[in-house]
Design a protein around this motif. Structure first.
Motif, PDB file in Angstrom:
ATOM      1  N   VAL A  74      -0.718  10.254  11.658  1.00  0.00           N
ATOM      2  CA  VAL A  74      -1.708  10.624  10.641  1.00  0.00           C
ATOM      3  C   VAL A  74      -2.531   9.405  10.245  1.00  0.00           C
ATOM      4  N   TRP A  75      -1.869   8.271  10.092  1.00  0.00           N
ATOM      5  CA  TRP A  75      -2.592   7.072   9.652  1.00  0.00           C
ATOM      6  C   TRP A  75      -3.591   6.591  10.704  1.00  0.00           C
ATOM      7  N   ARG A  76      -3.283   6.821  11.982  1.00  0.00           N
ATOM      8  CA  ARG A  76      -4.184   6.383  13.042  1.00  0.00           C
ATOM      9  C   ARG A  76      -5.227   7.441  13.389  1.00  0.00           C
ATOM     10  N   SER A  77      -5.142   8.612  12.769  1.00  0.00           N
ATOM     11  CA  SER A  77      -6.097   9.678  13.074  1.00  0.00           C
ATOM     12  C   SER A  77      -7.459   9.378  12.456  1.00  0.00           C
ATOM     13  N   ARG A  78      -8.421  10.194  12.794  1.00  0.00           N
ATOM     14  CA  ARG A  78      -9.784  10.005  12.290  1.00  0.00           C
ATOM     15  C   ARG A  78     -10.044  10.830  11.030  1.00  0.00           C
ATOM     16  N   LYS A  79      -8.996  11.241  10.376  1.00  0.00           N
ATOM     17  CA  LYS A  79      -9.137  12.018   9.142  1.00  0.00           C
ATOM     18  C   LYS A  79      -9.651  11.118   8.027  1.00  0.00           C
ATOM     19  N   THR A  80     -10.105  11.736   6.942  1.00  0.00           N
ATOM     20  CA  THR A  80     -10.574  10.956   5.796  1.00  0.00           C
ATOM     21  C   THR A  80      -9.390  10.304   5.095  1.00  0.00           C
ATOM     22  N   VAL A  81      -9.695   9.315   4.292  1.00  0.00           N
ATOM     23  CA  VAL A  81      -8.642   8.585   3.583  1.00  0.00           C
ATOM     24  C   VAL A  81      -7.870   9.524   2.663  1.00  0.00           C
ATOM     25  N   GLU A  82      -8.559  10.473   2.024  1.00  0.00           N
ATOM     26  CA  GLU A  82      -7.886  11.396   1.116  1.00  0.00           C
ATOM     27  C   GLU A  82      -6.856  12.249   1.850  1.00  0.00           C
ATOM     28  N   VAL A  83      -7.196  12.701   3.048  1.00  0.00           N
ATOM     29  CA  VAL A  83      -6.269  13.510   3.834  1.00  0.00           C
ATOM     30  C   VAL A  83      -5.061  12.673   4.235  1.00  0.00           C
ATOM     31  N   LYS A  84      -5.306  11.432   4.627  1.00  0.00           N
ATOM     32  CA  LYS A  84      -4.204  10.551   5.021  1.00  0.00           C
ATOM     33  C   LYS A  84      -3.277  10.275   3.848  1.00  0.00           C
ATOM     34  N   VAL A  85      -3.851  10.004   2.698  1.00  0.00           N
ATOM     35  CA  VAL A  85      -3.046   9.718   1.508  1.00  0.00           C
ATOM     36  C   VAL A  85      -2.240  10.947   1.112  1.00  0.00           C
ATOM     37  N   ASN A  86      -2.877  12.115   1.118  1.00  0.00           N
ATOM     38  CA  ASN A  86      -2.164  13.343   0.766  1.00  0.00           C
ATOM     39  C   ASN A  86      -1.044  13.645   1.751  1.00  0.00           C
ATOM     40  N   ALA A  87      -1.277  13.424   3.031  1.00  0.00           N
ATOM     41  CA  ALA A  87      -0.234  13.668   4.031  1.00  0.00           C
ATOM     42  C   ALA A  87       0.941  12.715   3.829  1.00  0.00           C
ATOM     43  N   ALA A  88       0.651  11.443   3.600  1.00  0.00           N
ATOM     44  CA  ALA A  88       1.732  10.471   3.388  1.00  0.00           C
ATOM     45  C   ALA A  88       2.532  10.795   2.137  1.00  0.00           C
ATOM     46  N   LEU A  89       1.847  11.170   1.073  1.00  0.00           N
ATOM     47  CA  LEU A  89       2.545  11.520  -0.164  1.00  0.00           C
ATOM     48  C   LEU A  89       3.365  12.793  -0.006  1.00  0.00           C
ATOM     49  N   THR A  90       2.839  13.760   0.713  1.00  0.00           N
ATOM     50  CA  THR A  90       3.569  15.009   0.929  1.00  0.00           C
ATOM     51  C   THR A  90       4.819  14.779   1.760  1.00  0.00           C
ATOM     52  N   ILE A  91       4.684  14.022   2.823  1.00  0.00           N
ATOM     53  CA  ILE A  91       5.855  13.725   3.671  1.00  0.00           C
ATOM     54  C   ILE A  91       6.893  12.936   2.877  1.00  0.00           C
ATOM     55  N   GLY A  92       6.442  11.951   2.117  1.00  0.00           N
ATOM     56  CA  GLY A  92       7.371  11.175   1.292  1.00  0.00           C
ATOM     57  C   GLY A  92       8.086  12.033   0.266  1.00  0.00           C
ATOM     58  N   ALA A  93       7.345  12.933  -0.385  1.00  0.00           N
ATOM     59  CA  ALA A  93       7.959  13.807  -1.391  1.00  0.00           C
ATOM     60  C   ALA A  93       8.970  14.758  -0.748  1.00  0.00           C
ATOM     61  N   LEU A  94       8.650  15.283   0.432  1.00  0.00           N
ATOM     62  CA  LEU A  94       9.604  16.147   1.133  1.00  0.00           C
ATOM     63  C   LEU A  94      10.865  15.382   1.522  1.00  0.00           C
ATOM     64  N   ASN A  95      10.697  14.147   1.970  1.00  0.00           N
ATOM     65  CA  ASN A  95      11.864  13.337   2.332  1.00  0.00           C
ATOM     66  C   ASN A  95      12.738  13.056   1.116  1.00  0.00           C
ATOM     67  N   PHE A  96      12.111  12.694   0.001  1.00  0.00           N
ATOM     68  CA  PHE A  96      12.883  12.466  -1.225  1.00  0.00           C
ATOM     69  C   PHE A  96      13.616  13.738  -1.645  1.00  0.00           C
ATOM     70  N   SER A  97      12.947  14.883  -1.548  1.00  0.00           N
ATOM     71  CA  SER A  97      13.567  16.148  -1.947  1.00  0.00           C
ATOM     72  C   SER A  97      14.743  16.505  -1.045  1.00  0.00           C
ATOM     73  N   VAL A 146       1.673   4.638   1.067  1.00  0.00           N
ATOM     74  CA  VAL A 146       2.542   4.001   2.061  1.00  0.00           C
ATOM     75  C   VAL A 146       3.910   3.712   1.458  1.00  0.00           C
ATOM     76  N   LEU A 147       3.952   3.252   0.210  1.00  0.00           N
ATOM     77  CA  LEU A 147       5.240   2.968  -0.434  1.00  0.00           C
ATOM     78  C   LEU A 147       6.057   4.239  -0.660  1.00  0.00           C
ATOM     79  N   VAL A 148       5.416   5.320  -1.062  1.00  0.00           N
ATOM     80  CA  VAL A 148       6.133   6.588  -1.239  1.00  0.00           C
ATOM     81  C   VAL A 148       6.635   7.103   0.103  1.00  0.00           C
ATOM     82  N   HIS A 149       5.809   6.997   1.131  1.00  0.00           N
ATOM     83  CA  HIS A 149       6.215   7.437   2.472  1.00  0.00           C
ATOM     84  C   HIS A 149       7.402   6.615   2.971  1.00  0.00           C
ATOM     85  N   ALA A 150       7.307   5.295   2.852  1.00  0.00           N
ATOM     86  CA  ALA A 150       8.408   4.427   3.291  1.00  0.00           C
ATOM     87  C   ALA A 150       9.658   4.647   2.449  1.00  0.00           C
ATOM     88  N   GLY A 151       9.475   4.857   1.156  1.00  0.00           N
ATOM     89  CA  GLY A 151      10.616   5.135   0.291  1.00  0.00           C
ATOM     90  C   GLY A 151      11.305   6.436   0.641  1.00  0.00           C
TER      91      GLY A 151
END
Length: 153
Positions: free
Chosen positions: A107-130, A39-44
Motif C-alpha cells: 500500500v505504501w509503495r502504491s500510487r494511491k493518495t496519501v489519505e488512502v495510504k494513511v487510512n489503510a495503515a491505520l485500519t490494518i494497525g487497528a485490526l491487528n491490535f483488535s 506508520v507507528l500504529v501499523h508497526a505497533g
C-alpha cells in the motif's frame, strides 16, 4: 484565541497581516505527522500480533488443557472450545503479522493518495491490535475466569 479576545476588547485590531494570526484557527497538523502516526500504529499492530503470538503459547505451556478441570468438576463449553483452537494462535498471529507487513509495504509503495495510504495503515494497525486483544482476552477468559466462575457456586 486569548490574543484575539484581548485585542478585540481593546479595539486594537488594525487590519495588519499579524491580525490574521489572531483571527485564524490553530495551525493544522502537517501531513507528514499523519504519515508518522499511521506508520507507528501499523508497526505497533504488527508488534502486538507478534507479542500475542508469543504470549499465548507460553501461557498454554504452563497451563495445559487439563488445567481447566483444576477449578472443579464443571468445565464450561466455551473453555473446551477455546482449548482446542488457542494452541493455533502462534502460527496464525505470526502469519497475520507477516501478511500485514506485506500489505503495508504494498500500500505504501502504491500510487494511491496519501489519505488512502494513511487510512489503510491505520485500519490494518487497528485490526491487528483488535485481534491481539481478542487472542489474549480469549485466553484469560476461557482458561482462568470462566472455569473459576462456573465452579464457584
Amino acid at each position: 484565541m486569548a490574543a484575539f479576545s484581548s485585542r478585540a476588547a481593546q479595539g486594537t485590531l488594525t487590519g495588519h497581516p499579524s491580525d490574521a494570526d489572531a483571527l485564524s484557527a490553530p495551525a493544522e497538523v502537517p501531513a507528514h505527522m499523519f504519515k508518522l502516526i499511521a506508520v507507528l500504529v501499523h508497526a505497533g499492530g504488527i508488534a502486538a500480533m507478534m507479542v500475542a503470538g508469543a504470549l499465548v503459547p507460553a501461557v498454554l505451556a504452563l497451563y495445559p488443557p487439563t488445567h481447566l478441570g483444576s477449578f472443579g468438576p464443571i468445565i464450561p463449553a466455551i473453555s473446551q472450545t477455546h482449548a482446542n483452537w488457542l494452541p493455533l494462535v502462534q502460527p496464525v498471529a505470526w502469519a497475520i503479522a507477516v501478511v500485514s507487513a506485506a500489505i503495508g509495504i504494498l500500500v505504501w509503495r502504491s500510487r494511491k493518495t496519501v489519505e488512502v495510504k494513511v487510512n489503510a495503515a491505520l485500519t490494518i494497525g487497528a485490526l491487528n491490535f483488535s485481534l491481539a486483544l481478542f487472542f489474549t482476552t480469549s485466553l484469560l477468559v476461557a482458561y482462568f475466569y470462566l472455569p473459576k466462575i462456573a465452579n464457584a457456586a
